[in-house]
Scaffold this active site. Structure first.
Site, PDB file in Angstrom:
ATOM      1  N   ASN A 146       0.813  -1.234   0.000  1.00 49.60           N
ATOM      2  CA  ASN A 146       0.000   0.000   0.000  1.00 49.60           C
ATOM      3  C   ASN A 146       0.843   1.279   0.000  1.00 49.60           C
ATOM      4  O   ASN A 146       0.497   2.256  -0.648  1.00 49.60           O
ATOM      5  CB  ASN A 146      -1.002  -0.007   1.158  1.00 49.60           C
ATOM      6  CG  ASN A 146      -0.342  -0.088   2.498  1.00 49.60           C
ATOM      7  OD1 ASN A 146       0.783  -0.545   2.637  1.00 49.60           O
ATOM      8  ND2 ASN A 146      -1.045   0.361   3.523  1.00 49.60           N
ATOM      9  N   GLU A 242       4.085  -4.266  12.388  1.00 53.90           N
ATOM     10  CA  GLU A 242       3.077  -3.216  12.143  1.00 53.90           C
ATOM     11  C   GLU A 242       1.972  -3.865  11.336  1.00 53.90           C
ATOM     12  O   GLU A 242       2.164  -4.177  10.156  1.00 53.90           O
ATOM     13  CB  GLU A 242       3.695  -2.044  11.357  1.00 53.90           C
ATOM     14  CG  GLU A 242       4.786  -1.297  12.092  1.00 53.90           C
ATOM     15  CD  GLU A 242       4.278  -0.479  13.273  1.00 53.90           C
ATOM     16  OE1 GLU A 242       3.051  -0.441  13.514  1.00 53.90           O
ATOM     17  OE2 GLU A 242       5.117   0.105  13.971  1.00 53.90           O
ATOM     18  N   CYS A 276      -3.338   1.451   6.583  1.00 53.39           N
ATOM     19  CA  CYS A 276      -3.579   0.748   7.840  1.00 53.39           C
ATOM     20  C   CYS A 276      -4.338   1.630   8.821  1.00 53.39           C
ATOM     21  O   CYS A 276      -5.164   1.147   9.581  1.00 53.39           O
ATOM     22  CB  CYS A 276      -2.254   0.272   8.428  1.00 53.39           C
ATOM     23  SG  CYS A 276      -1.039   1.580   8.589  1.00 53.39           S
ATOM     24  N   GLU A 451       7.456   1.653  15.356  1.00 54.84           N
ATOM     25  CA  GLU A 451       8.382   2.277  14.411  1.00 54.84           C
ATOM     26  C   GLU A 451       8.360   3.771  14.685  1.00 54.84           C
ATOM     27  O   GLU A 451       7.453   4.285  15.332  1.00 54.84           O
ATOM     28  CB  GLU A 451       7.926   2.013  12.969  1.00 54.84           C
ATOM     29  CG  GLU A 451       8.262   0.614  12.489  1.00 54.84           C
ATOM     30  CD  GLU A 451       8.022   0.429  11.002  1.00 54.84           C
ATOM     31  OE1 GLU A 451       6.952   0.818  10.514  1.00 54.84           O
ATOM     32  OE2 GLU A 451       8.925  -0.121  10.331  1.00 54.84           O
TER      33      GLU A 451
HETATM   34  P1  NAD Z   1       0.552  -9.328   3.668  1.00 51.27           P
HETATM   35  O1  NAD Z   1       0.694  -9.716   5.083  1.00 51.27           O
HETATM   36  O2  NAD Z   1      -0.203 -10.215   2.763  1.00 51.27           O
HETATM   37  O3  NAD Z   1       1.978  -9.142   2.977  1.00 51.27           O
HETATM   38  C1  NAD Z   1       2.958  -8.268   3.488  1.00 51.27           C
HETATM   39  C2  NAD Z   1       4.339  -8.769   3.105  1.00 51.27           C
HETATM   40  O4  NAD Z   1       4.555 -10.047   3.724  1.00 51.27           O
HETATM   41  C3  NAD Z   1       4.551  -8.989   1.619  1.00 51.27           C
HETATM   42  O5  NAD Z   1       5.865  -8.607   1.288  1.00 51.27           O
HETATM   43  C4  NAD Z   1       4.384 -10.502   1.475  1.00 51.27           C
HETATM   44  O6  NAD Z   1       5.077 -11.030   0.356  1.00 51.27           O
HETATM   45  C5  NAD Z   1       4.991 -11.001   2.764  1.00 51.27           C
HETATM   46  N1  NAD Z   1       4.525 -12.317   3.212  1.00 51.27           N
HETATM   47  C6  NAD Z   1       3.420 -13.000   2.846  1.00 51.27           C
HETATM   48  N2  NAD Z   1       3.322 -14.169   3.508  1.00 51.27           N
HETATM   49  C7  NAD Z   1       4.396 -14.232   4.334  1.00 51.27           C
HETATM   50  C8  NAD Z   1       4.856 -15.170   5.323  1.00 51.27           C
HETATM   51  N3  NAD Z   1       4.191 -16.287   5.581  1.00 51.27           N
HETATM   52  N4  NAD Z   1       5.982 -14.874   6.004  1.00 51.27           N
HETATM   53  C9  NAD Z   1       6.665 -13.732   5.791  1.00 51.27           C
HETATM   54  N5  NAD Z   1       6.286 -12.808   4.871  1.00 51.27           N
HETATM   55  C10 NAD Z   1       5.159 -13.053   4.152  1.00 51.27           C
HETATM   56  O7  NAD Z   1      -0.063  -7.860   3.703  1.00 51.27           O
HETATM   57  P2  NAD Z   1      -0.493  -6.955   2.463  1.00 51.27           P
HETATM   58  O8  NAD Z   1      -1.748  -7.527   1.895  1.00 51.27           O
HETATM   59  O9  NAD Z   1       0.683  -6.751   1.579  1.00 51.27           O
HETATM   60  O10 NAD Z   1      -0.795  -5.561   3.187  1.00 51.27           O
HETATM   61  C11 NAD Z   1      -2.052  -5.225   3.686  1.00 51.27           C
HETATM   62  C12 NAD Z   1      -2.079  -5.342   5.194  1.00 51.27           C
HETATM   63  O11 NAD Z   1      -0.990  -4.625   5.758  1.00 51.27           O
HETATM   64  C13 NAD Z   1      -3.318  -4.735   5.814  1.00 51.27           C
HETATM   65  O12 NAD Z   1      -3.815  -5.588   6.819  1.00 51.27           O
HETATM   66  C14 NAD Z   1      -2.826  -3.443   6.444  1.00 51.27           C
HETATM   67  O13 NAD Z   1      -3.607  -2.961   7.497  1.00 51.27           O
HETATM   68  C15 NAD Z   1      -1.455  -3.824   6.839  1.00 51.27           C
HETATM   69  N6  NAD Z   1      -0.602  -2.640   6.990  1.00 51.27           N
HETATM   70  C16 NAD Z   1      -0.219  -2.258   8.248  1.00 51.27           C
HETATM   71  C17 NAD Z   1       0.543  -1.107   8.422  1.00 51.27           C
HETATM   72  C18 NAD Z   1       0.989  -0.659   9.793  1.00 51.27           C
HETATM   73  O14 NAD Z   1       1.901   0.144   9.862  1.00 51.27           O
HETATM   74  N7  NAD Z   1       0.421  -1.151  10.875  1.00 51.27           N
HETATM   75  C19 NAD Z   1       0.924  -0.358   7.312  1.00 51.27           C
HETATM   76  C20 NAD Z   1       0.525  -0.782   6.058  1.00 51.27           C
HETATM   77  C21 NAD Z   1      -0.235  -1.940   5.906  1.00 51.27           C
END
Ligand code: NAD
Length: 475
Positions: A146, A242, A276, A451
């Site tokens: 995102n 996060e 998020c 962070e």
């Molecule tokens: P995701 O968890 O699907 O993927 C995030 C990253 O993790 C990607 O690089 C992905 O390739 C990797 N990944 C996937 N499976 C994994 C595993 N088993 N082990 C290690 N890494 C793995 O999330 P997304 O769909 O890319 O992002 C959306 C989510 O992120 C939403 O829930 C959003 O709220 C959250 N988000 C949180 C913050 C925050 O700062 N709290 C900021 C942005 C997004």
């Protein structure tokens, strides 16, 4: 011809035989290919980061600060190229992409000013005790789609400043701008200090489980965060998580409807709701509910949804097919349950691109999926409330605890309610503002650690306490 991007490992831009396609969500066309790395490439990157660590960690903080500042300057100097590429892969409108790139440069610049001074615990006649901070070692950074550049930079900057080296994995959906940045900063830090490699989701667990990585800093979904915590437990890696949020905004009856309607809209729909800390549930006091919901709906009708590269677009497509399908499923669930839509709800399946019209729901029940789950898309439920106690209870009734907001003509009342919300960040009369000097992190299942700010920087270090007993020198 489709541009092929390379990975940064040990100061070199490298490629692999197997490549992954990256799609523009505005038209579903392939716009680039990136290396599909596996264990072999990861091992190389980790070995490079490990080899670079002793010399890098021994540099003075001012020398490391200069490198972080050079990265910040490189991002700014190349912002024009970077923001256009970011729109093409992520979907966000040009102005928001520019905001992310310039924001990433500013965040890195601001974080570079932090310090890691020793702290004196005791300086008495008997002893001198001080805490110094030592870098944890090699960091694995895992980033979502995102805010791909902001998230990458907010991991690289504190890692480097603290004396760690890093192996960073962008999301397979949005790796292009980060890899272009990798090329631009290739010679800014010594070889091996920053490594950026791409691969499918399956590369993530290899990073989490790698025995030569000391810490994971992850931004992404709560479901993945739990897997990371489990994987990291094998060798007790340090972790910063996060994660997701289902942030509530509360609008008190004294709020000026005209003033807040537009701001509430953008607190939910910036980046097509894929933030998020976006307002994902908006609770409006019953005295102003009809007037304010009508004002938000009216404003929404004039907002253009489209290709972020086209002038006038204010809300882009959803970033990827998986997320698009999830948002469509939540909207279908709302339709199946007969919830009322104030705006939107119907997408055109024949138009290429992952477009969802601005969709606003009128007072769905608290147990509706669109209220109870994190939608992460351009769909917002507005709900009515009667009393303060009731709305605080409803806002807190969530496994998440990332952020929230209170809108009121009485800021003191806003703070009183803010202090009762179970989240890491609460805004009174604003939204989405994150300071590089304030810790940002989730309560409950929205995260682990923080962070930004000093607290964020300290997560890349171990405390080491050195105690010297005075008057006891065995000489
Ligand atoms: P995701 O968890 O699907 O993927 C995030 C990253 O993790 C990607 O690089 C992905 O390739 C990797 N990944 C996937 N499976 C994994 C595993 N088993 N082990 C290690 N890494 C793995 O999330 P997304 O769909 O890319 O992002 C959306 C989510 O992120 C939403 O829930 C959003 O709220 C959250 N988000 C949180 C913050 C925050 O700062 N709290 C900021 C942005 C997004």
């Amino acid at each position: 011809m489709i541009t092929q991007y390379k990975n940064l490992i040990n100061g070199q831009m490298i490629s692999t035989d197997s490549m992954l396609d990256v799609v523009n969500p505005a038209n579903e066309e392939v716009i680039g290919q990136v290396p599909s790395c596996g264990e072999a490439e990861l091992n190389e990157a980790v070995a490079a980061a490990r080899a670079a660590f002793p010399a890098w960690s021994k540099k003075s903080i001012d020398e490391r600060r200069a490198v972080v500042q050079a990265i910040s300057a490189t991002i700014k100097e190349n912002s024009d190229e970077l923001f256009r590429l970011l729109t093409a892969e992520q979907g966000k409108p040009h102005a928001q992409a520019q905001g992310e790139i310039i924001g990433a440069s500013m965040m890195a610049g601001a974080q570079s000013t932090l310090d890691l001074d020793d702290e004196i615990n005791e300086d008495s006649e008997e002893r001198l005790s001080r805490t110094r901070r030592v870098p944890v070692g090699v960091v694995g950074g895992i980033v979502p789609w995102n805010f791909p550049v902001m998230m990458a930079v907010q991991k690289i900057a504190p890692a480097l400043l603290s004396g760690c080296t890093i192996v960073l994995k962008p999301s397979p959906f949005t790796p292009l701008t980060t890899l272009r940045l990798a090329e631009l900063i290739k010679d800014v830090a010594p070889a091996g200090v920053v490594n950026i490699l791409t691969g499918e989701d399956s590369l993530g667990p290899l990073i989490t489980g790698h025995p030569d990585i000391d810490k994971i800093t992850f931004t992404g979904s709560t479901a993945t965060g739990k897997k990371i915590m489990e994987g990291a437990s094998k060798d007790l890696k340090r972790i910063t998580l996060e994660l997701g949020g289902n942030d509530a905004s509360i609008v008190l009856p004294d709020a000026n409807v005209e003033k807040v309607a537009e701001q509430l809209f953008w607190s939910s729909f910036t980046n097509a709701g894929q933030i998020c800390v976006a307002a994902k549930r908006i609770y409006i006091h019953e005295d102003i509910y009809d007037e304010l919901s009508a004002a938000i709906a009216e404003y929404a009708k004039h907002v253009k949804v489209g290709d972020g590269a086209q002038q006038g677009t204010a809300v882009g497509p959803i970033q990827n097919k998986k997320q698009y399908d999830r948002v469509l499923e939540l909207v279908q669930d709302a339709k199946d349950n007969g919830y009322k839509f104030l705006v939107g709800g119907d997408h055109d399946p024949d138009v290429p691109g992952y477009y969802m019209p601005i969709t606003i729901l009128d007072n769905p029940p608290e147990d509706a999926r669109i209220v109870a789950e994190e939608q992460f898309g351009p769909v917002m439920p507005l709900m009515k409330f009667s009393t303060e106690d009731e709305v605080i209870q409803r806002a807190n009734d969530s496994e998440y605890g990332l952020a929230g907001a209170v809108w009121t003509a009485n800021p003191d009342k806003g703070v009183e309610i803010a202090e009762k919300l179970e989240t890491g960040t609460v805004w009174v009369n604003e939204f989405l503002h994150l300071s590089p000097f304030a810790p940002f992190g989730g309560h409950k299942q929205s995260g682990f650690g923080a962070e930004y700010g000093k607290e964020g920087l300290l997560e890349f270090t171990y405390p080491q306490v050195i105690t010297v007993k005075k008057n006891n020198v065995p000489a």
